[in-house]
Design an enzyme around this catalytic site. Structure first.
Site, PDB file in Angstrom:
ATOM      1  N   LYS A 223      -1.061   3.335   7.507  1.00  0.00           N
ATOM      2  CA  LYS A 223      -0.781   1.907   7.742  1.00  0.00           C
ATOM      3  C   LYS A 223      -1.285   1.442   9.106  1.00  0.00           C
ATOM      4  CE  LYS A 223       2.636   1.097   4.255  1.00  0.00           C
ATOM      5  NZ  LYS A 223       4.045   0.968   3.884  1.00  0.00           N
ATOM      6  N   ARG A 259       6.098   8.815   1.123  1.00  0.00           N
ATOM      7  CA  ARG A 259       5.110   8.231   0.213  1.00  0.00           C
ATOM      8  C   ARG A 259       3.763   8.239   0.931  1.00  0.00           C
ATOM      9  NH1 ARG A 259       2.651   3.431  -0.652  1.00  0.00           N
ATOM     10  NH2 ARG A 259       2.303   2.789  -2.805  1.00  0.00           N
TER      11      ARG A 259
HETATM   12  N1  HH2 Z   1       3.951   0.635   0.910  1.00  0.00           N
HETATM   13  C1  HH2 Z   1       2.984   0.141   0.108  1.00  0.00           C
HETATM   14  C2  HH2 Z   1       3.211  -0.015  -1.262  1.00  0.00           C
HETATM   15  N2  HH2 Z   1       4.382   0.357  -1.821  1.00  0.00           N
HETATM   16  N3  HH2 Z   1       6.552   1.269  -1.592  1.00  0.00           N
HETATM   17  C3  HH2 Z   1       7.522   1.748  -0.822  1.00  0.00           C
HETATM   18  N4  HH2 Z   1       8.699   2.118  -1.367  1.00  0.00           N
HETATM   19  N5  HH2 Z   1       7.360   1.903   0.533  1.00  0.00           N
HETATM   20  C4  HH2 Z   1       6.205   1.549   1.155  1.00  0.00           C
HETATM   21  O1  HH2 Z   1       6.130   1.692   2.402  1.00  0.00           O
HETATM   22  C5  HH2 Z   1       5.144   1.006   0.368  1.00  0.00           C
HETATM   23  C6  HH2 Z   1       5.366   0.872  -1.034  1.00  0.00           C
HETATM   24  C7  HH2 Z   1       1.677  -0.233   0.695  1.00  0.00           C
HETATM   25  O2  HH2 Z   1       0.769   0.851   0.679  1.00  0.00           O
HETATM   26  P1  HH2 Z   1      -0.351   1.103  -0.449  1.00  0.00           P
HETATM   27  O3  HH2 Z   1       0.240   1.286  -1.787  1.00  0.00           O
HETATM   28  O4  HH2 Z   1      -1.210   2.217   0.010  1.00  0.00           O
HETATM   29  O5  HH2 Z   1      -1.252  -0.195  -0.403  1.00  0.00           O
HETATM   30  P2  HH2 Z   1      -1.283  -1.521  -1.273  1.00  0.00           P
HETATM   31  O6  HH2 Z   1       0.037  -2.188  -1.204  1.00  0.00           O
HETATM   32  O7  HH2 Z   1      -2.382  -2.324  -0.616  1.00  0.00           O
HETATM   33  O8  HH2 Z   1      -1.613  -1.145  -2.688  1.00  0.00           O
END
Ligand code: HH2
Length: 281
Positions: A223, A259
């Site tokens: 992040k 995660r």
């Molecule tokens: N962060 C993201 C998405 N889902 N769920 C939880 N529980 N906690 C988090 O910190 C979290 C999450 C964002 O990361 P990512 O899935 O890599 O990216 P994007 O939202 O752009 O798909």
């Protein structure tokens, strides 16, 4: 500490789960478009399992800052072929669906998912009942507003106290709607309506969140707050070393689920941090 996810119950007293991220999206901040093709996403699932993932988190909607909501039908169109194939090939795998939509959650649970990861913490009024009916695991995450608007609102008098109060409140709402307490996990929402300093503080103050009595899930992987603190100017893939440091800190501070995008490397960092934890407790 246990976390019940349908027929699977994790004992988390001396164990940290690594949850591998698979985004079946065109626009996720780190792996957008890489796994939009169902075949590529299924292969990614198998790779992450081989790397040691305990859980896979499948998402059909990016929730990066500024992202617009994706209709439930479109989310499911992306997720369905991946989820059904992985469940058919590896029925024992614990799949989590990353969605704010009760409709998508219901369909994923019908297809065999065992966890619903809801970054809106039950904004959809039908979500809790869907999770309760399946006896599934439920992740409740703190955010303010929506991904589209959240980074306009990152000021707190005491970020940890406010996040903890919110998570306690949403836990009560989930329980009132029939979700068993032992199915609930809590997430401070690193990078969701948080400044870099706020995200760092939440990482350092995990014990105050763990004191609520439910497993704490942390999503710090790749992040932008990491880049803000380290000065890394490259793409999210350059943030792996800082992500491993964050995973180590989170484990040391008592997190229960991480995660992450980089499963093999994180699993090693976690092993070391748990061994160190054992050495003092
Ligand atoms: N962060 C993201 C998405 N889902 N769920 C939880 N529980 N906690 C988090 O910190 C979290 C999450 C964002 O990361 P990512 O899935 O890599 O990216 P994007 O939202 O752009 O798909």
């Amino acid at each position: 500490m246990i976390w019940r996810c349908r027929d699977v119950t994790f004992l988390l007293t001396d164990r940290v789960l690594v949850m591998g991220i698979v985004n079946v999206t065109p626009d996720s901040f780190s792996d957008g478009a890489r796994y939009l093709d169902a075949g590529a996403a299924v292969a990614r699932c198998h790779d992450l399992l081989a790397e040691g993932a305990d859980v896979l988190d499948l998402g059909g909607e990016s929730t990066r800052p500024g992202a617009e909501a994706v209709e439930p039908d479109e989310q499911w169109r992306r997720l369905e072929p991946v989820l059904t194939r992985v469940m058919r090939e590896r029925p024992e795998v614990v799949l989590s669906v990353d969605t704010r939509s009760a409709d998508v959650a219901r369909r994923a649970l019908d297809a065999g998912a065992r966890i619903v990861n809801d970054v809106s913490a039950l904004a959809d009024p039908a979500m809790a009942a869907a999770v309760a009916k399946a006896g599934a695991g439920l992740v409740l995450m703190h955010m303010r507003g929506t991904p589209e608007t959240m980074q306009r609102d990152t000021g707190y008098a005491d970020v940890t106290a406010e996040v903890a109060a919110f998570l306690r409140g949403r836990t009560a709402v989930a329980e009132q709607a029939g979700v068993a307490r032992e199915c609930i996990a809590l997430d401070p929402g690193i990078g969701f309506a948080k400044s870099a300093e706020g995200s760092l503080e939440l990482l350092a103050r995990i014990p105050e969140l763990a004191a609520i009595g439910r497993p704490v899930l942390v999503g710090a992987s790749r992040k932008s707050f990491l880049a803000h603190l380290t000065g890394d100017e490259g793409p999210p893939q350059d943030r792996v070393p800082a992500s491993l440091a964050a995973a180590t800190i989170a484990t040391w501070q008592g997190a229960h689920v991480l995660r992450v995008h980089d499963v093999a490397a994180t699993a090693r960092a976690v092993k070391l941090a748990i061994a160190a934890r054992r050495a003092v407790r």
